[in-house]
Design an enzyme around this catalytic site. Structure first.
Site, PDB file in Angstrom:
ATOM      1  N   HIS A  72       0.873  -1.181   0.000  1.00  0.00           N
ATOM      2  CA  HIS A  72       0.000   0.000   0.000  1.00  0.00           C
ATOM      3  C   HIS A  72       0.906   1.226   0.000  1.00  0.00           C
ATOM      4  O   HIS A  72       1.598   1.494   0.986  1.00  0.00           O
ATOM      5  CB  HIS A  72      -0.871  -0.041   1.264  1.00  0.00           C
ATOM      6  CG  HIS A  72      -1.922   1.002   1.343  1.00  0.00           C
ATOM      7  ND1 HIS A  72      -1.829   2.096   2.173  1.00  0.00           N
ATOM      8  CD2 HIS A  72      -3.113   1.103   0.719  1.00  0.00           C
ATOM      9  CE1 HIS A  72      -2.927   2.823   2.057  1.00  0.00           C
ATOM     10  NE2 HIS A  72      -3.715   2.251   1.192  1.00  0.00           N
ATOM     11  N   HIS A 290     -34.796 -21.267  22.442  1.00  0.00           N
ATOM     12  CA  HIS A 290     -33.709 -21.534  21.507  1.00  0.00           C
ATOM     13  C   HIS A 290     -33.066 -22.890  21.786  1.00  0.00           C
ATOM     14  O   HIS A 290     -32.848 -23.692  20.875  1.00  0.00           O
ATOM     15  CB  HIS A 290     -32.628 -20.444  21.600  1.00  0.00           C
ATOM     16  CG  HIS A 290     -33.060 -19.107  21.078  1.00  0.00           C
ATOM     17  ND1 HIS A 290     -32.307 -18.390  20.178  1.00  0.00           N
ATOM     18  CD2 HIS A 290     -34.149 -18.345  21.314  1.00  0.00           C
ATOM     19  CE1 HIS A 290     -32.919 -17.244  19.899  1.00  0.00           C
ATOM     20  NE2 HIS A 290     -34.037 -17.198  20.579  1.00  0.00           N
TER      21      HIS A 290
END
Lengths: 382, 382
Positions: A72, A290
């Site tokens: 970069h 759940h």
């Protein structure tokens, strides 16, 4: 099938997280782990940043990874030269094109940006390296400025253009729309997206870029980066797993938890509870409704299979929201067979205990065993 | 302007995070802090969950908050009765409508769901309370099943319908589309969205719901909840701040950091580095290019003004990515005026030190002061 490259920039963007520092060994190990997962590009910082950075880049280039190593790099002669002197496969150039960055960062007009970038792109191509040009802060840039810049850098030989949402301001719709516009204008040129998380939409924006036509998506491990970071590798993988599973054919998903854990350890961070896939509770089920359903069939509350990532699900029993089904299941796992009435009583007792404070799994097991010894036998005279 | 309600469910969904437990005092304090921020609804667990929960609900109802207190309640007579016996303003009913939940959770057909829900909705309305009905796992539910259920509950008097993405599978586009369909089919009925974060898009999906016509958006503090949680209050606020600032007119944004900190402390969590607004580094700038620009004008790399949240920005100098501008600025803040050459030398020295390991702000300051005493005076004979 259109190509999709994942670019991991943990070693560059990631180390811009406040307080972050990777040793040379850690940088090399992170690159190895990312390569094992299967990312296409590993982005490293500009070798000119520091002596240790230059050494790390050289060492990573020497690893002979499958992933391509890209640096970069600012659009400055010295920076490009330093990168070309290493063995990187390519250079990711960037230059701020928004009014904000042109005014307060580098002070250059669009014409100057182009005249700085174009000869460097030609130089990089002449050196036989890959080159990408990113318009930093693309989503606050004027469209004419943006396209004028891209027209010039594509003409000069940039193989990919980058659309970074540098300040995390874009919406999925904006990202998809701008990427599509560029994909149509620059056929044959790659498009990269890099999305910051300031407004919490980095992963969604990154997926939107793919849907608009981007062929390269930037992530970091856990999403670390400047300010509050960018899209996470695990977030992008979770998205691809659900919506584009064929894109993960070449990935080794079982290596993902290792790289997340390793980077967290390097930086003395915990993996955030909100991280997709590798959060401590990502496959933990708690509320009674759940746990009952998940024990019958995990698909009830799981769209990702933890086994695909080498992970296991966890059914948590020790809370005031627990339910009979999970409690009975845990008791059975401890070798205690209870009838329906007994399970109701045990669940009630456990909920009363959990109503006073959090319980670990060990505490739950001890509670169940004690209850069985001290109360269960008395009540039902087994 | 269409109304937008934010519903915070930290006290219900949030306490379903693995290991989470709030004391009575903490629950009350969280409710107070949320009310101070300005959310419309505070969701509490079903009072039937535990004795302590019932006490907490009663106490929160007694606080006389601006926010309405709503209980999250199964479609079961006993649960509804228990909630009606408290002072909650309304009941948020829910029932799984997806094939997965109908098969592995409750085992009921759509007709049974409707015949369970309808009399309860009528009972709640007859009691003068607000009632919402959520189709749990809406985004995996068959559209005919979903609309058949909503038709019936709306007819029965449900004032708002809920579309929860219970398993975190939806995309922003799907959310917007399904919400819009329901908004058109049920004019005059509110629409609520609740988005889990399994694939990292909870905040984006929540904003997409608003754009599709939802008038109530669920969040928790920090995004805590089952598995890896739901959309965060701070993420939604960051989105509204940027894209719909008029929606925040009645909010006190300076109270947001306090509630994030408080909930994190209650659960012995750190605020994740990726959290919008209140992450430790959300307003920290590090790379040299960033710090230079931000010191000239923060807008360069900030779309949110930290002062609006009672926070301050931080320019981090102690890294190998630091730059001259920030180093000179820090030296000046320490009372050391340097010329351009001196700043170049100091920056180089600091980068070399930071290349060996992380530096705190104190270490940076000590380094600069020592450098000035030991080296600066020698080199330039001031």
């Amino acid at each position: 099938m259109r190509t999709l490259h994942v670019l991991d920039t943990t070693l560059r963007e990631g180390e811009q997280l406040t307080g972050a520092y990777f040793t040379l060994e850690q940088r090399v190990q992170i690159a190895r782990l990312l390569d094992a997962v299967g990312v296409s590009f590993i982005e490293v910082p500009s070798p000119i940043a520091s002596a240790e950075t230059r050494r790390a880049v050289q060492e990573i280039c020497g690893l002979q990874l499958r992933a391509r190593v890209v640096a970069h790099v600012r659009c400055a002669e010295a920076d490009v030269q330093a990168a070309l002197e290493t063995g990187v496969d390519g250079l990711n150039l960037f230059y701020g094109t928004s009014p904000e960055l042109r005014s307060f960062s580098h002070g250059k007009r669009i014409e100057q940006i182009i005249s700085d970038a174009v000869p460097l792109i030609r130089q990089i191509r002449a050196a036989g390296r890959y080159v990408r040009f990113s318009a930093e802060d693309a989503f606050r840039s004027d469209l004419v400025d943006l396209l004028t810049t891209f027209d010039a850098v594509v003409e000069a030989g940039a193989q990919r253009i980058g659309l970074p949402d540098t300040v995390g301001v874009a919406t999925p719709r904006q990202v998809e729309s701008l990427v599509r516009l560029c994909a149509e204008r620059y056929p044959g040129v790659g498009i990269e997206f890099h999305g910051h998380n300031d407004t919490g939409c980095a992963v969604a924006n990154t997926v939107a870029a793919f849907e608009g036509g981007a062929d390269c998506l930037d992530v970091t491990v856990l999403g670390i980066g400047e300010r509050n970071g960018i899209a996470s590798l695990s977030g992008l993988i979770a998205q691809l797993y659900i919506h584009y599973p064929e894109r993960l054919a070449t990935y080794d998903l079982t290596r993902l938890p290792e790289v997340d854990r390793y980077v967290a350890e390097c930086l003395h961070l915990s993996i955030p509870f909100n991280n997709p896939i590798t959060a401590p509770g990502a496959f933990t089920h708690r509320a009674g409704i759940h746990t009952k359903a998940v024990l019958r069939n995990p698909r009830a509350y799981e769209i990702l299979d933890p086994q695909d990532f080498g992970l296991a699900r966890n059914v948590e029993v020790g809370s005031r929201y627990t339910g009979r089904y999970a409690v009975g299941h845990r008791a059975a796992a401890l070798g205690i067979e209870l009838n329906a009435d007994e399970i109701v009583h045990l669940t009630q007792a456990l909920k009363e205990r959990a109503d006073t404070g959090a319980m670990s799994q060990d505490e739950v097991d001890t509670f169940i065993l004690n209850w069985y010894q001290e109360k269960g036998n008395l009540v039902w005279e087994r």
